[in-house]
Design an enzyme around this catalytic site. Structure first.
Site, PDB file in Angstrom:
ATOM      1  N   LYS A  38     -43.944 -83.658  17.998  1.00 54.42           N
ATOM      2  CA  LYS A  38     -44.253 -82.295  18.452  1.00 54.42           C
ATOM      3  C   LYS A  38     -43.644 -81.258  17.514  1.00 54.42           C
ATOM      4  CE  LYS A  38     -44.491 -79.894  22.881  1.00 54.42           C
ATOM      5  NZ  LYS A  38     -45.909 -79.641  22.795  1.00 54.42           N
ATOM      6  N   GLY A  43     -35.942 -82.688  16.146  1.00 52.80           N
ATOM      7  CA  GLY A  43     -36.110 -83.829  15.244  1.00 52.80           C
ATOM      8  C   GLY A  43     -37.276 -83.642  14.287  1.00 52.80           C
ATOM      9  N   CYS A  44     -38.375 -83.136  14.807  1.00 52.95           N
ATOM     10  CA  CYS A  44     -39.563 -82.940  13.968  1.00 52.95           C
ATOM     11  C   CYS A  44     -39.312 -81.842  12.935  1.00 52.95           C
ATOM     12  CB  CYS A  44     -40.773 -82.598  14.834  1.00 52.95           C
ATOM     13  SG  CYS A  44     -41.209 -83.956  15.951  1.00 52.95           S
ATOM     14  N   THR A  45     -38.591 -80.821  13.332  1.00 51.50           N
ATOM     15  CA  THR A  45     -38.262 -79.740  12.403  1.00 51.50           C
ATOM     16  C   THR A  45     -37.346 -80.265  11.296  1.00 51.50           C
ATOM     17  OG1 THR A  45     -38.544 -78.062  14.117  1.00 51.50           O
ATOM     18  CG2 THR A  45     -37.215 -77.445  12.198  1.00 51.50           C
ATOM     19  N   ALA A  48     -39.541 -82.486   8.928  1.00 50.05           N
ATOM     20  CA  ALA A  48     -40.485 -81.704   8.125  1.00 50.05           C
ATOM     21  C   ALA A  48     -39.755 -80.832   7.100  1.00 50.05           C
ATOM     22  CB  ALA A  48     -41.359 -80.850   9.046  1.00 50.05           C
TER      23      ALA A  48
END
Length: 149
Positions: A38, A43-45, A48
């Site tokens: 998401k 974590g995704c930030t 990325a």
């Protein structure tokens, strides 16, 4: 789930700018396809941003980078603009690409079971053959995991 030796699945997706990205256009260079649960989550930030901070080095090593989640085009656009990502983020709301790669799976979190994207990265060679699958992604050191190979 896709494994080493598998061919890049044929797909068509929409990036953060509403442009069509096809798997055919990605053949010819090494490719990193990372799936994240998401946009805008911690974590995704971290994952990325780590890839973006190392993007120039990845490019010098011949890699192109593509991020995919089930978020909308608008959410991908916000994510991309907030952190100035230099690579495309694909909105796969209907999960067609996600399913082709086999990363939509049963997950467990805090005693709950649910279906979701399992954070996974696939690396393909110039011919579209999978050379590595990273299942234990270290979000803050992800570029190093890719480049070690």
């Amino acid at each position: 789930m896709l494994k080493v030796g598998d061919k890049l699945p044929q797909f068509e997706g929409t990036n953060q700018d509403g442009e069509t990205v096809t798997s055919e256009k990605l053949i010819g260079k090494k490719l990193v396809v990372f799936f994240y649960p998401k946009a805008m989550t911690p974590g995704c930030t971290a994952e990325a941003c780590n890839l973006n901070e190392n993007y120039e080095y990845l490019k010098k090593q011949g890699f192109q980078v593509l991020g995919i989640s089930a978020d909308s085009v608008a959410k991908q656009k916000k994510f991309q603009e907030k952190y100035n990502f230099e690579y495309d983020l694909i909105a796969d709301e209907n999960r067609e690409i996600i399913e082709k790669f086999g990363v939509w799976q049963l997950k467990k979190f805090m005693g709950r079971e649910f279906m979701g994207i399992v954070r996974t990265t696939f690396i393909f060679d110039e011919n579209g053959i999978c050379t590595e699958v990273i299942e234990k992604v270290k979000t803050k050191e992800h570029a190093a995991q890719i480049l070690k190979g």
